[in-house]
Design a protein around this motif. Structure first.
Motif, PDB file in Angstrom:
ATOM      1  N   ASP A  90     -38.575  18.131 -29.894  1.00 48.88           N
ATOM      2  CA  ASP A  90     -39.524  17.308 -30.358  1.00 48.88           C
ATOM      3  C   ASP A  90     -38.810  16.602 -31.080  1.00 48.88           C
ATOM      4  O   ASP A  90     -38.502  16.256 -32.283  1.00 48.88           O
ATOM      5  N   TYR A 128     -46.125  14.227 -30.188  1.00 51.55           N
ATOM      6  CA  TYR A 128     -46.253  12.559 -30.467  1.00 51.55           C
ATOM      7  C   TYR A 128     -46.629  12.436 -31.879  1.00 51.55           C
ATOM      8  O   TYR A 128     -47.130  11.129 -32.094  1.00 51.55           O
ATOM      9  N   ARG A 171     -38.440  16.018 -18.208  1.00 51.12           N
ATOM     10  CA  ARG A 171     -39.626  15.584 -18.737  1.00 51.12           C
ATOM     11  C   ARG A 171     -39.396  14.655 -19.781  1.00 51.12           C
ATOM     12  O   ARG A 171     -39.047  15.232 -20.780  1.00 51.12           O
ATOM     13  N   HIS A 209     -41.255  12.176 -22.636  1.00 49.73           N
ATOM     14  CA  HIS A 209     -42.881  11.843 -23.235  1.00 49.73           C
ATOM     15  C   HIS A 209     -42.654  10.533 -24.255  1.00 49.73           C
ATOM     16  O   HIS A 209     -41.673  10.438 -24.840  1.00 49.73           O
ATOM     17  N   PHE A 248     -45.072   7.951 -26.500  1.00 50.32           N
ATOM     18  CA  PHE A 248     -46.323   7.393 -26.974  1.00 50.32           C
ATOM     19  C   PHE A 248     -46.034   6.423 -28.194  1.00 50.32           C
ATOM     20  O   PHE A 248     -45.668   6.724 -29.330  1.00 50.32           O
ATOM     21  N   LEU A 308     -50.169   6.868 -23.595  1.00 50.72           N
ATOM     22  CA  LEU A 308     -49.470   8.285 -23.579  1.00 50.72           C
ATOM     23  C   LEU A 308     -48.900   8.030 -22.126  1.00 50.72           C
ATOM     24  O   LEU A 308     -49.600   8.309 -20.923  1.00 50.72           O
ATOM     25  N   VAL A 338     -45.965  10.128 -19.517  1.00 45.35           N
ATOM     26  CA  VAL A 338     -45.289  11.526 -19.187  1.00 45.35           C
ATOM     27  C   VAL A 338     -44.328  10.866 -17.881  1.00 45.35           C
ATOM     28  O   VAL A 338     -44.995  10.953 -16.943  1.00 45.35           O
ATOM     29  N   LYS A 339     -42.933  11.122 -17.664  1.00 49.54           N
ATOM     30  CA  LYS A 339     -42.183  10.655 -16.784  1.00 49.54           C
ATOM     31  C   LYS A 339     -41.458  12.054 -16.329  1.00 49.54           C
ATOM     32  O   LYS A 339     -40.950  12.722 -17.324  1.00 49.54           O
ATOM     33  N   GLU A 340     -41.566  12.539 -15.171  1.00 50.83           N
ATOM     34  CA  GLU A 340     -41.056  13.771 -14.735  1.00 50.83           C
ATOM     35  C   GLU A 340     -40.038  13.713 -13.923  1.00 50.83           C
ATOM     36  O   GLU A 340     -40.559  13.021 -12.587  1.00 50.83           O
ATOM     37  N   ASN A 370     -40.569  10.507 -27.672  1.00 52.86           N
ATOM     38  CA  ASN A 370     -41.169  11.494 -28.515  1.00 52.86           C
ATOM     39  C   ASN A 370     -40.814  12.616 -28.391  1.00 52.86           C
ATOM     40  O   ASN A 370     -40.791  13.678 -29.274  1.00 52.86           O
ATOM     41  N   ALA A 371     -40.594  13.277 -27.024  1.00 51.23           N
ATOM     42  CA  ALA A 371     -40.079  14.414 -26.723  1.00 51.23           C
ATOM     43  C   ALA A 371     -39.257  14.443 -25.457  1.00 51.23           C
ATOM     44  O   ALA A 371     -39.402  13.512 -24.603  1.00 51.23           O
ATOM     45  N   GLU A 413     -37.830  17.364 -22.380  1.00 48.58           N
ATOM     46  CA  GLU A 413     -37.694  18.651 -21.554  1.00 48.58           C
ATOM     47  C   GLU A 413     -36.751  18.592 -20.620  1.00 48.58           C
ATOM     48  O   GLU A 413     -36.565  17.869 -19.726  1.00 48.58           O
TER      49      GLU A 413
END
Length: 451
Positions: free
Chosen positions: A35, A82, A107, A109, A111, A144, A146-148, A174-175, A177
């Motif tokens: 986070d 976020y 991944r 994130h 925002f 928002l 999200v790119k994976e 923002n985050a 993974e």
């Protein structure tokens, strides 16, 4: 005949037991959920995201890049990850220690909330393992994104580099993974145009998910997927709506030894779009994609509509090319119904920047005309410039497998920036003194006899 039916039932029960054992929850060796910018841990969809900075297995370079931002007015339904962000004003990186080499999901994130920094004005690039994941990337205000990605990590570190663009001088996230994926998720060799493509092994390429679709069913959230994926309904992509009929199966989905629910959760195989009787000869979906790339397409099938074996035969098409001719699900599943099957292909988009996916009934076949599709995944493959987002910017530097070269470059660049910031006040003082000396007036000395 009775003995044969009994043996078939016993075999089905054995496969069901294997299926239940294989559907146990996958535990990834590497499981980093960060986070970014948050001083405390948070929970999203039942998963724990750790505070930033994280434990010693994650480092941020240079150490001075500790600028955090907080969402001052988050909405009540906005996930906690976020609410904060880490800000970069010069090239910086996250480095993750890798316990097990192999395929990893990355991944990111984004925002851009309102705050002290105008995050929607940020323009930046993201690099990893010698690949350009994002190039001159920006996110519209209050959007928002999200790119994976899937990348093959061959060393004991994975370095994610964030590089603000000239003129923006701002990047954020923002985050993050970084999670180990099962070895079986990405194949080595995939069919292309009806031939085995030995030139491009997927393990040597980076992949970006473009579309992950649950045909005929509702949205599947990370809570209901062992790999925490999101599957969206196919409604917005159906070209031939009148020819499709949604079907749902309430019985057990039987996974076999070579296919687990990490390939796709049971909820994907329990629903399908089925060819409606007397309403055309095929179902077609249209998916927008970018030109200049090849795409890895995975079809998910499961016969949840037949009452007996060998009743379902159909063709599978990609942009008009017959990718699978006369597919008989009873045959490829060794004589079982409600038995998952998937098939992979590498294709290129048409001139209209789209992939047209169709399943169609056979012409003149003796059985009832029918066809179905349960799920679909479309991944973008990196181009010849090792990029997933156009031509790499000048910030992109070729990296070795561990990303250490870029990490070292970032540390060096950060040190240069710190030195420049330290000497800048001295330069200003020197310039002011020189100007002051030039501005001092002078008076001509009087010579004897002059008044």
């Amino acid at each position: 005949m009775k003995t044969k039916k009994t043996m078939h039932l016993l075999l089905w029960l054995l496969l069901l037991q294997i299926s239940l054992s294989s559907s146990s929850h996958y535990i990834p060796p590497d499981n980093y959920l960060i986070d970014c910018g948050s001083p405390s841990d948070s929970t999203v969809d039942g998963r724990s995201f750790f505070a930033d900075p994280h434990r010693t297995t994650v480092t941020v370079r240079p150490p001075s890049s500790k600028i955090f931002a907080r969402n001052q007015r988050p909405s009540s339904d906005l996930p906690q990850i976020y609410h904060t962000a880490r800000i970069f004003t010069y090239p910086s990186s996250y480095a993750f220690e890798i316990r097990r080499k192999g395929t990893h999901m990355v991944r990111l994130h984004f925002f851009p909330f309102e705050g002290d920094y105008n995050l929607s004005s940020a323009v930046f690039s993201v690099h990893a393992l010698g690949f350009s994941l994002l190039n001159e990337f920006s996110v519209a205000a209050r959007s928002l994104v999200v790119k994976e990605y899937l990348v093959d990590v061959k060393s004991d570190r994975l370095v994610l580099c964030f590089v603000p663009s000239m003129g923006s001088y701002l990047a954020f996230v923002n985050a993050i993974e970084v999670v180990s994926m099962p070895d079986s998720l990405v194949p080595e060799i995939v069919h292309m145009d009806g031939r085995l493509n030995y030139d491009n092994f997927l393990s040597n390429q980076a992949l970006e998910i473009v579309h992950r679709i649950n045909m005929g069913g509702p949205k599947i959230t990370p809570l209901n997927d062992s790999l925490c994926r999101t599957w969206i309904p196919d409604d917005g992509y159906l070209k031939t709506v009148s020819s499709a009929e949604s079907k749902y199966f309430g019985g057990p989905i039987v996974y076999h030894m070579t296919l687990s629910n990490e390939i796709a959760p049971g909820r994907v195989y329990r629903s399908a779009q089925v060819l409606r009787a007397n309403e055309g000869s095929n179902i077609t979906w249209v998916f927008p994609v970018d030109l200049g790339y090849k795409y890895f397409v995975r079809f998910h099938f499961c016969d949840i509509v037949s009452l007996a074996l060998n009743q379902l035969h159909f063709n599978v098409y990609i942009n008009g090319w017959c990718a699978y001719k006369e597919l008989d699900l009873s045959n490829v599943t060794n004589g079982f119904l409600a038995y998952p099957f998937y098939s992979d292909f590498i294709v290129e988009p048409n001139a209209r920047k789209e992939l047209r996916i169709s399943v169609g009934a056979l012409d003149g076949n003796m059985v009832e005309k029918n066809a179905l599709l349960n799920g679909l995944e479309i991944w973008k493959l990196n181009n010849s410039m090792a990029s997933l987002d156009g031509e790499p910017s000048s910030s992109f530097t070729a990296m070795d497998g561990s990303g250490m070269k870029m990490g070292a470059a970032i540390e060096f660049f950060g040190a240069i920036v710190l030195i420049m910031l330290a000497i800048f006040p001295l330069v200003v003082i020197l310039v002011k003194r020189m100007k002051a000396r030039r501005q001092i007036g002078w008076t001509r000395l009087a010579i004897d006899g002059e008044k």
